[in-house]
Design a protein around this motif. Structure first.
Motif, mmCIF file in Angstrom:
data_model
loop_
_atom_site.group_PDB
_atom_site.id
_atom_site.type_symbol
_atom_site.label_atom_id
_atom_site.label_comp_id
_atom_site.label_asym_id
_atom_site.label_seq_id
_atom_site.Cartn_x
_atom_site.Cartn_y
_atom_site.Cartn_z
ATOM 1 N N GLU A 188 0.822 -1.219 0.000
ATOM 2 C CA GLU A 188 0.000 0.000 0.000
ATOM 3 C C GLU A 188 0.853 1.265 0.000
ATOM 4 N N ASN A 189 2.137 1.112 0.268
ATOM 5 C CA ASN A 189 2.991 2.287 0.438
ATOM 6 C C ASN A 189 3.764 2.671 -0.815
ATOM 7 N N ARG A 190 3.441 2.036 -1.940
ATOM 8 C CA ARG A 190 4.143 2.385 -3.178
ATOM 9 C C ARG A 190 3.125 2.829 -4.226
ATOM 10 N N GLN A 191 3.578 3.654 -5.161
ATOM 11 C CA GLN A 191 2.711 4.009 -6.293
ATOM 12 C C GLN A 191 2.582 2.805 -7.229
ATOM 13 N N THR A 192 1.407 2.695 -7.867
ATOM 14 C CA THR A 192 1.146 1.538 -8.726
ATOM 15 C C THR A 192 0.720 1.984 -10.122
ATOM 16 N N VAL A 193 1.319 1.354 -11.121
ATOM 17 C CA VAL A 193 0.940 1.572 -12.521
ATOM 18 C C VAL A 193 0.186 0.332 -13.002
ATOM 19 N N LYS A 218 13.682 0.302 -9.052
ATOM 20 C CA LYS A 218 14.631 1.227 -8.394
ATOM 21 C C LYS A 218 13.899 2.428 -7.810
ATOM 22 N N LYS A 219 12.853 2.887 -8.515
ATOM 23 C CA LYS A 219 12.080 4.038 -8.027
ATOM 24 C C LYS A 219 10.983 3.598 -7.044
ATOM 25 N N LEU A 330 3.973 10.504 -12.622
ATOM 26 C CA LEU A 330 3.905 9.924 -11.272
ATOM 27 C C LEU A 330 4.454 10.885 -10.210
ATOM 28 N N GLN A 331 5.347 11.781 -10.623
ATOM 29 C CA GLN A 331 5.914 12.747 -9.662
ATOM 30 C C GLN A 331 5.054 14.002 -9.533
ATOM 31 N N ASN A 332 4.099 14.181 -10.453
ATOM 32 C CA ASN A 332 3.345 15.436 -10.505
ATOM 33 C C ASN A 332 1.945 15.252 -9.915
#
Length: 364
Positions: A188-193, A218-219, A330-332
């Motif tokens: 749950e703590n990572r962004q998902t594509v 890596k990211k 993803l950063q924006n």
């Protein structure tokens, strides 16, 4: 009074799932409605429609083969035969109305129905109408569309903006983000594509993702990757070293879970995919399939891009551009939120019921 309705069309999941959604809505409004589907022999509707509990008849029909012109030799005969078979299906079933959802089988049935003065309705899913529907639109009673500006293809007085029907398990899903992420064995703590190329997969998307797997991990970004059958084994092997972050599937049946888990979706621009993405309100990067008839996927995607409701990468540029577009999105956070808001305003969660009501209205 019992109604009898034929729903014609198919060829891909993008035509079949909306057609089944319309049938289910008709049954909800008038449970005794008798529905017959007509599809193309050998196409996926011949399997999917009976699974949904409906009868289907198949026509011997194929589309124009753009890549191998030699294969079109039998096409005039197939069209003649399918028009003849369509007439006999209509005579036997005696429908009160005929609905065309696009795909090979749509044309012969609607053409025959219009010649026999049976009311017809077209459900045009794309923002660029196909040739068959433009011809059929002249005599159809109503044309249900999913995009504005369709009066350049059809008589304006017949148009109704209903949107495209989306499966109930997506419009009415109660799944939480936590459930969804856990379902795929992710954190749950990572962004998902979520990368999806339609029911058959998308070669260019798959080939562009493969070299990015290491960078994703890596990211600390996760990937739910629906590859389709042809690329599945290749993707599974490529993802093996990154099993904690990358989950590979040939096909995903629980789409509501995949959408819910995703922060960003990477997708083709078929009408069904877009309708679903509007309902689930997800930031999306479109990679339109360039060989779709009349390049309608690019037209579909641009309709959203122009409303700041999506981003687009051309199919032949995805190899070089995907990395920068995906990671900068993803950063924006602000852009992601803006895209969610804009795509959400284009949703039509009740499209199936709206279309079903229009079908019944042309009979009365």
């Amino acid at each position: 009074m019992q109604r009898k309705i034929i729903i014609a069309g198919g060829g891909t999941g993008g035509h079949i799932f909306p057609a089944i959604a319309i049938a289910n809505a008709l049954k909800k409004i008038q449970p005794d409605t008798e529905i017959l589907f007509v599809g193309a022999k050998g196409k996926m509707e011949m399997e999917k429609v009976p699974q949904a509990g409906y009868k289907i008849e198949g026509l011997e029909i194929a589309g124009f083969n753009r890549s191998n012109l030699f294969k079109n030799i039998l096409l005039p005969f197939k069209i003649w035969k399918s028009l003849r078979d369509a007439k006999s299906i209509i005579r036997n079933f005696q429908p009160d109305a005929v609905v065309g959802v696009g795909g090979y089988a749509s044309f012969p049935i609607l053409r025959a129905a219009q010649k026999m003065n049976i009311p017809s309705l077209i459900q045009e899913q794309n923002s660029f109408a196909g040739k068959s529907n433009k011809i059929l639109g002249k005599k159809a009673r109503k044309i249900c569309v999913a995009y504005d500006g369709m009066d350049k293809f059809f008589p304006a007085d017949k148009l109704i903006l209903t949107g495209n029907p989306v499966r109930n398990n997506i419009t009415q899903s109660a799944v939480t983000k936590q459930d969804a992420v856990q379902h795929f064995g992710l954190s749950e703590n990572r962004q998902t594509v979520f990368a999806v190329g339609g029911s058959l997969g998308a070669k260019s998307i798959n080939e562009a993702l493969q070299p990015l797997l290491e960078t994703l991990v890596k990211k600390n970004i996760q990937l739910i990757w629906q590859t389709g059958k042809p690329f599945y084994e290749t993707a599974k092997a490529a993802a093996a070293p990154y099993a904690s972050h990358v989950k590979v599937y040939e096909f995903i049946n629980v789409m509501d879970f995949a959408y819910k888990a995703a922060d960003v979706v990477l997708s083709r621009a078929g009408a069904l995919a877009i309708a679903e993405l509007c309902v689930v309100r997800k930031p999306v990067i479109f990679v339109p399939y360039p060989f779709a008839a009349e390049d309608h996927q690019t037209s579909n995607a641009m309709n959203l891009v122009n409303k700041k409701a999506g981003l687009i990468i051309k199919n032949d540029a995805v190899q070089t551009e995907l990395e920068s577009v995906l990671f900068s999105l993803l950063q924006n956070k602000a852009l992601m939120e803006q895209m969610e808001q804009h795509i959400g305003t284009l949703a039509h969660p009740n499209a199936d019921m709206d279309i079903a009501n229009e079908v019944l209205a042309i009979i009365r």
